[in-house]
Enzyme design. Structure first.
Site, short mmCIF file in Angstrom:
data_model
loop_
_atom_site.label_atom_id
_atom_site.label_comp_id
_atom_site.label_asym_id
_atom_site.label_seq_id
_atom_site.Cartn_x
_atom_site.Cartn_y
_atom_site.Cartn_z
N HIS A 51 43.34 36.97 33.76
CA HIS A 51 42.51 36.46 32.69
C HIS A 51 41.50 35.49 33.28
CE1 HIS A 51 41.30 34.63 28.90
NE2 HIS A 51 41.77 35.73 28.34
N ASP A 107 47.20 41.60 26.07
CA ASP A 107 47.17 43.05 25.91
C ASP A 107 48.36 43.74 26.54
OD1 ASP A 107 44.75 43.11 24.56
OD2 ASP A 107 43.63 42.94 26.43
N1 ACO Z 1 44.92 43.77 39.16
C1 ACO Z 1 44.71 43.55 40.49
N2 ACO Z 1 43.92 42.56 41.01
C2 ACO Z 1 43.29 41.78 40.10
C3 ACO Z 1 43.43 41.95 38.71
C4 ACO Z 1 44.29 42.99 38.25
N3 ACO Z 1 44.48 43.21 36.95
N4 ACO Z 1 42.69 41.04 38.05
C5 ACO Z 1 42.09 40.31 39.01
N5 ACO Z 1 42.44 40.76 40.25
C6 ACO Z 1 42.05 40.17 41.53
C7 ACO Z 1 40.61 40.52 41.88
O1 ACO Z 1 40.53 41.72 42.65
C8 ACO Z 1 40.19 39.30 42.67
O2 ACO Z 1 40.74 39.40 43.95
P1 ACO Z 1 39.95 38.79 45.24
O3 ACO Z 1 39.85 37.31 44.98
O4 ACO Z 1 40.80 39.15 46.42
O5 ACO Z 1 38.59 39.46 45.25
C9 ACO Z 1 40.90 38.16 41.96
O6 ACO Z 1 42.08 38.75 41.38
C10 ACO Z 1 40.06 37.49 40.88
O7 ACO Z 1 39.66 38.49 39.93
P2 ACO Z 1 38.24 38.55 39.22
O8 ACO Z 1 37.98 39.97 38.80
O9 ACO Z 1 37.23 37.86 40.08
O10 ACO Z 1 38.51 37.63 37.94
P3 ACO Z 1 37.68 37.61 36.62
O11 ACO Z 1 37.95 36.31 35.97
O12 ACO Z 1 36.25 37.98 36.88
O13 ACO Z 1 38.31 38.82 35.75
C11 ACO Z 1 39.71 40.04 34.29
C12 ACO Z 1 39.26 38.64 34.76
C13 ACO Z 1 38.50 40.89 33.93
C14 ACO Z 1 40.54 39.88 33.00
C15 ACO Z 1 40.53 40.72 35.40
O14 ACO Z 1 41.69 39.95 35.66
C16 ACO Z 1 40.93 42.16 35.06
O15 ACO Z 1 40.16 43.08 35.31
N6 ACO Z 1 42.17 42.37 34.45
C17 ACO Z 1 42.56 43.70 34.02
C18 ACO Z 1 41.91 44.04 32.68
C19 ACO Z 1 42.51 43.27 31.53
O16 ACO Z 1 43.72 43.18 31.37
N7 ACO Z 1 41.62 42.75 30.65
C20 ACO Z 1 42.02 42.03 29.45
C21 ACO Z 1 41.72 40.58 29.56
S1 ACO Z 1 42.35 39.71 28.16
C22 ACO Z 1 41.27 40.05 26.96
O17 ACO Z 1 40.11 40.32 27.13
C23 ACO Z 1 41.77 40.03 25.60
#
Ligand code: ACO
Length: 429
Positions: free
Chosen positions: A307, A364
């Site tokens: 998140h 979710d």
């Molecule tokens: N699985 C694996 N790795 C992940 C995940 C994941 N679900 N989420 C983040 N990471 C990793 C990224 O690859 C990144 O790694 P790095 O630092 O080595 O490059 C690090 O964790 C940070 O992630 P970001 O994508 O930069 O974080 P951001 O804050 O931009 O994204 C997000 C947040 C979009 C929710 C992300 O965690 C994600 O894609 N999760 C899966 C989708 C999801 O569940 N969305 C619902 C969110 S809740 C809502 O909207 C109601």
């Protein structure tokens, strides 16, 4: 604490005022930065940018706190009705009994939609995604209520538009469900509560009686409350941005629904179940998928994990997880995807990759398991999120309008070619 932030840019110094919120969050007011120094700020994804002041929702991602107008999400989910929370978000205070009855009654009176809306389904191919349909249907309400086209036409007209939208949203969502399976729609029954009415319109068959299950009603009420608002997320920011051009409420909300649809936001609830099913079909090896999620050459992400703001735990996920256990136990459902979900959660929470990046299950991760147990098809999951989030979007829109905020129009740092002269087509090599 100093009341200003000093900044020096290429030899030009300026002091910028600090703004301290009621929960002591500190923001630097950079509105004078460009005029003083010529520089703008750059923040991809707005990871470090406050886009507004707001008195609706407080969120502390480190401590896992979520409060609406000061009330904790735990207390609201436990004790309130969804329409009470909607009133709180939109009007700022919990309603008195009299205010609540008037609000509830007004919403019950507006549940019907114009029958012409049903014709929209004739234009869509079978199997169209419900979110695309919802976006179009909400936006089309502006055609049926042209007075909504001017969002500045006074408080009374604005409240009528808000009430209509809240009242008609369950009807629209249920119409989508019925059209998906080719069944006649069920009309709203205004002696039922908001949540009961929605469940009745969704699950009653025209040829049969339908008895509302109090376990479903309670779970649905809780799920809607848990989704009701989440401050300046992608869809709420979209509603504010679109609304800031003084587009009408229906257009602004349908834009918010479009933002919610994406798998990185609300669309994740559909993707979580699809992911769990795929893992189950592949033999249930959770570790294999943990490894895929960690592999930077593999685009796979663990849906329902991570998140932008919560970096410790998502308080909504904790409440939903408990609710999922209760609903499944009460209904006697044994869902193999729940077992996969638990394995995945345990494996991820003890893996250094997820620990270091503070990746925890979000709202979710468990909501889809309850929705599925209740009989909703996966394509409807994000629609259910939209139904819950509607009061929050409306509250964010209303606050932005009441504050008379200027049109949202970010700056950029241009990185394209500098000025060059045009070569006529026949002279280009
Ligand atoms: N699985 C694996 N790795 C992940 C995940 C994941 N679900 N989420 C983040 N990471 C990793 C990224 O690859 C990144 O790694 P790095 O630092 O080595 O490059 C690090 O964790 C940070 O992630 P970001 O994508 O930069 O974080 P951001 O804050 O931009 O994204 C997000 C947040 C979009 C929710 C992300 O965690 C994600 O894609 N999760 C899966 C989708 C999801 O569940 N969305 C619902 C969110 S809740 C809502 O909207 C109601």
């Amino acid at each position: 604490m100093s009341e200003t932030a000093k900044i020096s840019i290429q030899g030009v110094e300026t002091e910028l005022p600090l703004l301290v919120g009621t929960e002591n969050e500190v923001g630097i007011d950079i509105s004078g930065l460009r005029a003083a120094t010529g520089a703008v700020t750059l923040d991809f994804g707005y990871k470090n940018t406050g886009s507004t002041t707001s008195s609706i929702t407080y969120l502390d991602g480190e401590a896992g706190i979520l409060r609406h107008r000061g009330y904790s999400i735990e207390e609201l989910a436990d004790k309130a009705e969804f329409l009470e929370v909607a009133y709180l978000l939109i009007n700022g205070e919990l309603p008195t009994k009299e205010q609540y009855d008037a609000w509830d009654n007004e919403i019950r009176r507006h549940t019907l939609v114009n029958t012409d809306i049903q014709n929209m389904f004739d234009a869509w191919p079978t199997g169209s995604h419900p979110m695309g349909q919802l976006i179009a249907m909400i936006s089309s309400l502006s055609s049926f209520y042209p007075e909504s086209l001017n969002p500045n036409s006074g408080e009374e007209a604005r409240m009528r538009t808000i009430t209509r939208l809240l009242a008609k949203m369950p009807t629209l969502c249920a119409m989508i469900s019925k059209n998906r399976i080719g069944h006649p729609i069920i009309y709203p029954k205004n002696n039922l509560s908001y949540v009961e009415n929605y469940l009745n319109m969704t699950f009653k068959h025209v040829t049969e009686d339908y008895e509302l299950d109090p376990v479903f009603v309670r779970a649905m009420n809780k799920l809607l409350i848990l989704h009701a608002d989440h401050e300046q997320n992608c869809s709420a920011s979209t509603v504010r941005l679109v609304g800031s051009s003084h587009a009408n409420l229906y257009a602004s909300i349908s834009a918010g629904v479009a933002a919610l649809w994406g798998p990185l936001h609300g669309g994740a609830n559909q993707q979580v179940i699809e992911m769990l099913e795929a893992i189950a079909a592949d033999g249930g090896d959770a570790q294999k998928y943990i490894d895929k999620a960690k592999d930077k050459n593999d685009p796979f992400r663990l849906m329902g994990f991570g998140h932008r703001v919560y970096k410790n735990f998502d308080p909504r996920a904790i409440i939903i997880k408990k609710s999922a256990d209760e609903v499944l136990e009460k209904l006697g459902v044994s869902d193999p995807t729940l077992e996969i979900a638990k394995k995945l959660e345990q494996a991820a929470l003890s893996d250094p990759y997820f620990i270091e990046r503070k990746l925890f299950p979000n709202v979710d991760f468990y909501s889809g398991i309850i929705y599925r147990a209740m009989g909703f098809p996966v394509e409807m999951f994000t629609v259910l999120f939209a139904l819950g989030r509607l009061p929050g979007w409306i509250a964010q829109w209303r606050e932005m309008m009441d504050d008379k905020q200027p049109i949202g129009r970010p700056r950029q740092i241009y990185t394209g070619p500098v000025s060059r002269s045009f070569t006529p087509l026949n002279e280009r090599g």
